[in-house]
Design an enzyme around this catalytic site. Sequence first.
Site, PDB file in Angstrom:
ATOM      1  CD  GLU A 118      30.561 -22.398  84.931  1.00 23.29           C
ATOM      2  OE1 GLU A 118      31.321 -21.482  85.262  1.00 23.29           O
ATOM      3  OE2 GLU A 118      29.430 -22.536  85.425  1.00 23.29           O
ATOM      4  CD  GLU A 138      26.529 -19.501  83.427  1.00 23.48           C
ATOM      5  OE1 GLU A 138      26.857 -20.596  83.870  1.00 23.48           O
ATOM      6  OE2 GLU A 138      26.778 -19.149  82.250  1.00 23.48           O
TER       7      GLU A 138
END
Length: 724
Positions: A118, A138
């Site tokens: 990210e 995640e």
Amino acid sequence: MGSKKGRTMVEVGADGVAVITIINPPVNSLSLDVLQSLKESYDEALQRDDVKAIVVAGANGKFSGGFDISAFGGIQQGAVQQPKSGYISVEVLTDTIEAARKPSVAAIDGLALGGGLEVAMVCHARISTPTAQLGLPELQLGLIPGFGGTQRLPRLVGLVKSLEMMLTSKPVKGEEALGLGLVDAVVSSHELVNTACRWALDILARRKPWVATLYKTDKIEPLGEARQILNFARAQTRKRAPNLKHPLVCIDVIEEGIVNGPKPALYKEVEAFQGLLKSDTSKSLIHIFFAQRGTSKVPGITDRGLVPRKVKKVAILGGGLMGSGIATALLLSNYTVILKEVNEKFLEAGIGRVKANLGSRVKKGQMTQEKFDKTMSLLRGVLDFESFRDVDMVIEAVIENVSLKQQIFADLEKYCPPHCILASNTSTIDLNLIGKRTKSQDRIIGAHFFSPAHIMPLLEIVRTEHTSPQIIVDLLDVGKKIKKTPIIVGNCTGFAVNRMFFPYTQAGLFLVERGTDVYRIDRAITKFGMPMGPFRLADLVGFGVAIATGSQFIENFPERTYKSMLIPIMQEDKRAGESTRKGFYLYDNKHTASPDPELKMYIEKARSISGVAVDPKFVKLSEKDIVEMIFFPVVNEACRVFAEGIAVKASDIDIAAVMGMGFPPYRGGLMFWADSLGSKYIYSRLEEWSNLYRGFFKPCAFLAERAAKGAPLSAPLEMGKSRL
């Protein structure tokens, strides 16, 4: 910043590029300290007149393995202060880094996972090495990406690929990432930072595009088409993981960005992330994450500073299903393997099984033909012990017959070198019994694989009171090298996994004899999250194995086994499970199971032998009651395994259940799940059934004691207390 904490470092080169390096060994995880330091480094680089552009890199060949998972646990328990909503995702990453008036480039080596990727996607370009792994895993922790990943990944690689990467948690390598548009160039690791610096200056000079990922639209499908893709993903997810909410939340957040624009969706992402962090699913999956990493730490063994010895050559006795699977697992990690059988016919069959195991990898494109040939060349078949004189380890994988195993171990002692590890893959027989006729008790250890051995992830390492710590450390190392999760267990009938789960089928038989439908039981148990219910499982392992292991438990734990004649009666009638195409189910050519109307006849016969009548209450048993009556006896036995010190810690039992039996990881493993219901509740249910139906359900002393105190089942045993 203290040296203990993660941090970032800024170095400005003569070319005017500030290289910001993330330093937080071993994988440069993004702790709150690192993120705060990253913001400070950025602010400094943006303020300095001698800085024209910025490169973000990671120390020691790893960009970043993602957000620090131990901090999640801290936030869940309220021990760590959570940053204010949107601070990192919006203020730091979007408004500081992405919106900066100086361009930045990510230099990706090793790992860029989760928050690491990210951060890289916020930069205006990404340069990667060919083998770097980029992904957003995640969802494996019951969460969704929380630093803008749900918005930026689709804008870089398109909806279909980004959904696949997020929903399956599978990373892509640098080469593939280049083809997808996730990175802009691939270079070798020693050229990485220099290339990134030049690229950043090229962006500044407008020789390369200056792209704010969040506002890229060329990869996003038109709204109608996008909605179809998202709805298809939802339908697939509901089918694949009906008990899980977080994958659907992830899809909703992605959709929000496409419908209402990316900036508002960043806030929705943060809000959804924070909600999921408090969920039972996330707590369970984070528990499993740490439990799995903790299995190889064993007090008194792994803390002595022992170094594992080199194991190069391994001999396997028995080329049946287990032996050939173990051989395959070893060959795949480049061990030299000798496979011994009793005659040519069996040897040929054993080598054929290994070939078939490896061949299926070639078919699936997981292995090249060249690699297949090279791997097979490490295998040698033999009919005698002559070539055992220089092996470092032997794994015995013959049938479960005590006198046969005793004879084999007496022979091994004669032929193998004195340093050789003598391991048995027995699933139930006491190792002291197996090694009774040898003087090598200190070298004897259990290496219990689960079928199919080259696929199932668990390895039970069974120690006796004689096994030397060195041998345990050696086997732990082999387990790690062949990519298994090892758990160290004590020596008893069934060890940890089989012993905990022997009541699983027996409880099922108990219910069936009282009137609960076989297929309803299996449906309730699969709905709970198991890969298959007790009866489909009995068909899979085969009735021969079921009877052999069942009789071991009846012999050793007579007061708490449920004796039903149902399986023996069916076996007498040439039904032995899936291998004979008839068991509790009927099987077609494709191994598809369907209910068998003839089953009723066998059940009635078994009932009359047990002297049990149909009880209307059992005919209408609720799903909740089915799950509890099947699993609470399993929890009860797991409590004994823990209390007797067979398992070192409760979290090892959780991993044993998840990896050995397929217990749903999103329930946190057997003991973790039991604690979510409470020791008092489980005790009271078992006590109630024990009063009604006697021994099988009787709660053990450990469970009674924990319930009386209202203590969790997984709390460590008190030191110095007698083992119950």
